[in-house]
Design a protein around this motif. Structure first.
Motif, PDB file in Angstrom:
ATOM      1  N   GLN A   1      13.326   4.449   1.511  1.00 25.61           N
ATOM      2  CA  GLN A   1      13.138   3.253   2.410  1.00 25.61           C
ATOM      3  C   GLN A   1      14.601   2.641   2.728  1.00 25.61           C
ATOM      4  O   GLN A   1      14.710   2.482   3.121  1.00 25.61           O
ATOM      5  CB  GLN A   1      12.553   2.770   1.586  1.00 25.61           C
ATOM      6  CG  GLN A   1      12.440   0.937   2.297  1.00 25.61           C
ATOM      7  CD  GLN A   1      11.702   1.222   3.038  1.00 25.61           C
ATOM      8  OE1 GLN A   1      10.637   1.301   3.392  1.00 25.61           O
ATOM      9  NE2 GLN A   1      12.422   1.743   4.478  1.00 25.61           N
TER      10      GLN A   1
ATOM     11  N   THR B   1       4.594   0.260  13.003  1.00 28.57           N
ATOM     12  CA  THR B   1       6.435   0.128  12.600  1.00 28.57           C
ATOM     13  C   THR B   1       6.806   0.459  11.087  1.00 28.57           C
ATOM     14  O   THR B   1       7.508   0.468  10.326  1.00 28.57           O
ATOM     15  CB  THR B   1       6.961  -0.970  12.610  1.00 28.57           C
ATOM     16  OG1 THR B   1       6.455  -2.240  11.872  1.00 28.57           O
ATOM     17  CG2 THR B   1       7.016  -2.070  13.920  1.00 28.57           C
ATOM     18  N   LYS B   2       5.224   1.103  10.247  1.00 28.71           N
ATOM     19  CA  LYS B   2       5.143   2.105   9.207  1.00 28.71           C
ATOM     20  C   LYS B   2       4.297   2.609   9.549  1.00 28.71           C
ATOM     21  O   LYS B   2       3.944   2.873   9.990  1.00 28.71           O
ATOM     22  CB  LYS B   2       4.068   1.022   8.607  1.00 28.71           C
ATOM     23  CG  LYS B   2       4.502  -0.527   7.819  1.00 28.71           C
ATOM     24  CD  LYS B   2       3.422  -1.060   7.461  1.00 28.71           C
ATOM     25  CE  LYS B   2       3.857  -2.513   7.183  1.00 28.71           C
ATOM     26  NZ  LYS B   2       3.128  -3.262   5.974  1.00 28.71           N
ATOM     27  N   THR B   3       4.802   3.952   7.939  1.00 31.63           N
ATOM     28  CA  THR B   3       4.755   5.429   8.370  1.00 31.63           C
ATOM     29  C   THR B   3       4.316   6.012   6.876  1.00 31.63           C
ATOM     30  O   THR B   3       4.275   5.002   6.102  1.00 31.63           O
ATOM     31  CB  THR B   3       5.948   6.048   8.693  1.00 31.63           C
ATOM     32  OG1 THR B   3       6.474   5.674  10.069  1.00 31.63           O
ATOM     33  CG2 THR B   3       5.484   7.505   8.566  1.00 31.63           C
ATOM     34  N   HIS B   4       2.526   6.201   7.250  1.00 24.94           N
ATOM     35  CA  HIS B   4       2.216   6.534   5.656  1.00 24.94           C
ATOM     36  C   HIS B   4       2.899   7.856   5.092  1.00 24.94           C
ATOM     37  O   HIS B   4       2.465   9.451   6.509  1.00 24.94           O
ATOM     38  CB  HIS B   4       0.344   6.997   6.034  1.00 24.94           C
ATOM     39  CG  HIS B   4      -0.053   7.190   4.582  1.00 24.94           C
ATOM     40  ND1 HIS B   4      -0.968   8.329   4.851  1.00 24.94           N
ATOM     41  CD2 HIS B   4      -0.145   6.993   3.811  1.00 24.94           C
ATOM     42  CE1 HIS B   4      -1.432   8.798   3.375  1.00 24.94           C
ATOM     43  NE2 HIS B   4      -0.625   7.602   2.742  1.00 24.94           N
TER      44      HIS B   4
ATOM     45  N   PHE C   1       8.453   1.845   5.429  1.00 21.54           N
ATOM     46  CA  PHE C   1       8.603   0.563   6.592  1.00 21.54           C
ATOM     47  C   PHE C   1       9.871   1.247   7.721  1.00 21.54           C
ATOM     48  O   PHE C   1      10.598   1.536   7.414  1.00 21.54           O
ATOM     49  CB  PHE C   1       9.393  -0.357   6.157  1.00 21.54           C
ATOM     50  CG  PHE C   1       8.710  -1.872   4.974  1.00 21.54           C
ATOM     51  CD1 PHE C   1       7.672  -2.472   5.736  1.00 21.54           C
ATOM     52  CD2 PHE C   1       7.975  -0.599   4.215  1.00 21.54           C
ATOM     53  CE1 PHE C   1       7.178  -3.367   5.399  1.00 21.54           C
ATOM     54  CE2 PHE C   1       6.962  -1.890   3.377  1.00 21.54           C
ATOM     55  CZ  PHE C   1       6.535  -2.895   4.157  1.00 21.54           C
TER      56      PHE C   1
ATOM     57  N   GLU D   1      -0.253  -0.076  12.552  1.00 21.27           N
ATOM     58  CA  GLU D   1       0.334  -0.689  12.082  1.00 21.27           C
ATOM     59  C   GLU D   1       1.613   0.247  12.239  1.00 21.27           C
ATOM     60  O   GLU D   1       2.734   0.658  11.697  1.00 21.27           O
ATOM     61  CB  GLU D   1       0.989  -0.664  10.399  1.00 21.27           C
ATOM     62  CG  GLU D   1       0.136  -1.735   9.466  1.00 21.27           C
ATOM     63  CD  GLU D   1       0.951  -2.925   9.235  1.00 21.27           C
ATOM     64  OE1 GLU D   1       1.775  -4.042  10.111  1.00 21.27           O
ATOM     65  OE2 GLU D   1      -0.365  -3.346   9.233  1.00 21.27           O
TER      66      GLU D   1
ATOM     67  N   ILE E   1       4.453   4.303   1.293  1.00 22.67           N
ATOM     68  CA  ILE E   1       4.136   3.505   3.505  1.00 22.67           C
ATOM     69  C   ILE E   1       5.534   3.295   2.808  1.00 22.67           C
ATOM     70  O   ILE E   1       5.938   2.525   1.858  1.00 22.67           O
ATOM     71  CB  ILE E   1       3.499   2.250   3.424  1.00 22.67           C
ATOM     72  CG1 ILE E   1       2.114   2.147   3.431  1.00 22.67           C
ATOM     73  CG2 ILE E   1       3.632   1.845   4.080  1.00 22.67           C
ATOM     74  CD1 ILE E   1       1.540   3.689   3.500  1.00 22.67           C
TER      75      ILE E   1
END
Length: 218
Positions: free
Chosen positions: A210, A173-176, A63, A171, A61
């Motif tokens: 990240q 604002t999150k990326t898998h 951010f 979510e 994940i």
């Protein structure tokens, strides 16, 4: 994040590179890879029996929105990737075929305390966007008359590989981020060097990515 390793064979390397023309066959292999990857199957699309050829799947994940993460990982001339990825120090387009399909050359620096000398990879690269917001970059080795082997680089080979920037439900604002590496480094390398390089490299990839998303999109 998690990293898993696919099976590896033993014996001589039986890799056969794909011809550049026609690109349709190569593109079909990429589409097959994309389909199987999206449903979480780890495939050996071409076959590779050398211990220098390793297959890994990583996921984590990040951010940042899928578009922000994509901006950092996308293969693009003058893009952000060369600014933060310690394993990429050059990217060029050899031939543009469509807006989403091209032949590229990626160069990498020496690694593992210079036990791994600089490599370069010539790939057919396909960019694909999905209705759910996923963006993927997918690549597989091709030969191209405008990009013969270059002095100072060992020519490596990418079997179908790529990354998927997937939205995380609930979510925004999150990326898998799911990555697949299936690379033959070629050359003469000790097996323990090859086996230790990829997991460490992938772990640093996610950590450095990240930091890059935060740096370029905060």
């Amino acid at each position: 994040m998690s990293i898993s390793e696919g099976p590896k064979g033993g014996g001589a390397n039986n890799f056969q590179s794909l011809p550049c023309k026609p690109v349709l066959k190569s593109s079909d292999r990429l589409l097959e890879f994309i389909y199987n990857s999206k449903i979480n199957k780890f495939i050996d699309a071409l076959g590779c029996n050398s211990f220098l050829c390793s297959r890994y799947r990583g996921e984590g994940i990040v951010f940042g929105t899928p578009e922000e993460v994509w901006d950092c990982v996308k293969p693009a001339v003058g893009g952000l990737r060369v600014k933060w990825d310690e394993n990429v120090n050059g990217f060029e387009i050899i031939e543009s075929i469509t807006d989403t399909l091209c032949v590229s050359r990626t160069s990498t620096p020496s690694a593992a305390m210079k036990l791994i000398s600089p490599r370069d990879f010539v790939d057919l690269v396909l960019i694909k966007r999905y209705e759910d917001g996923t963006i993927s970059s997918n690549a597989s080795h091709v030969e191209h008359p405008l990009c013969p082997p270059k002095p100072g680089f060992v020519r490596g080979f990418n079997h179908p590989c790529g990354c998927f920037c997937e939205p995380l439900p609930g979510e925004p604002t999150k990326t898998h981020l799911v990555t697949f590496f299936h690379t033959d480094l070629s050359g003469y390398l000790p097996q323990n060097v090859v086996e230790s390089f990829f997991p460490r490299s992938m772990t640093r990839f996610y950590a450095n990515l990240q930091k890059a998303v935060k740096q370029f999109h905060d």
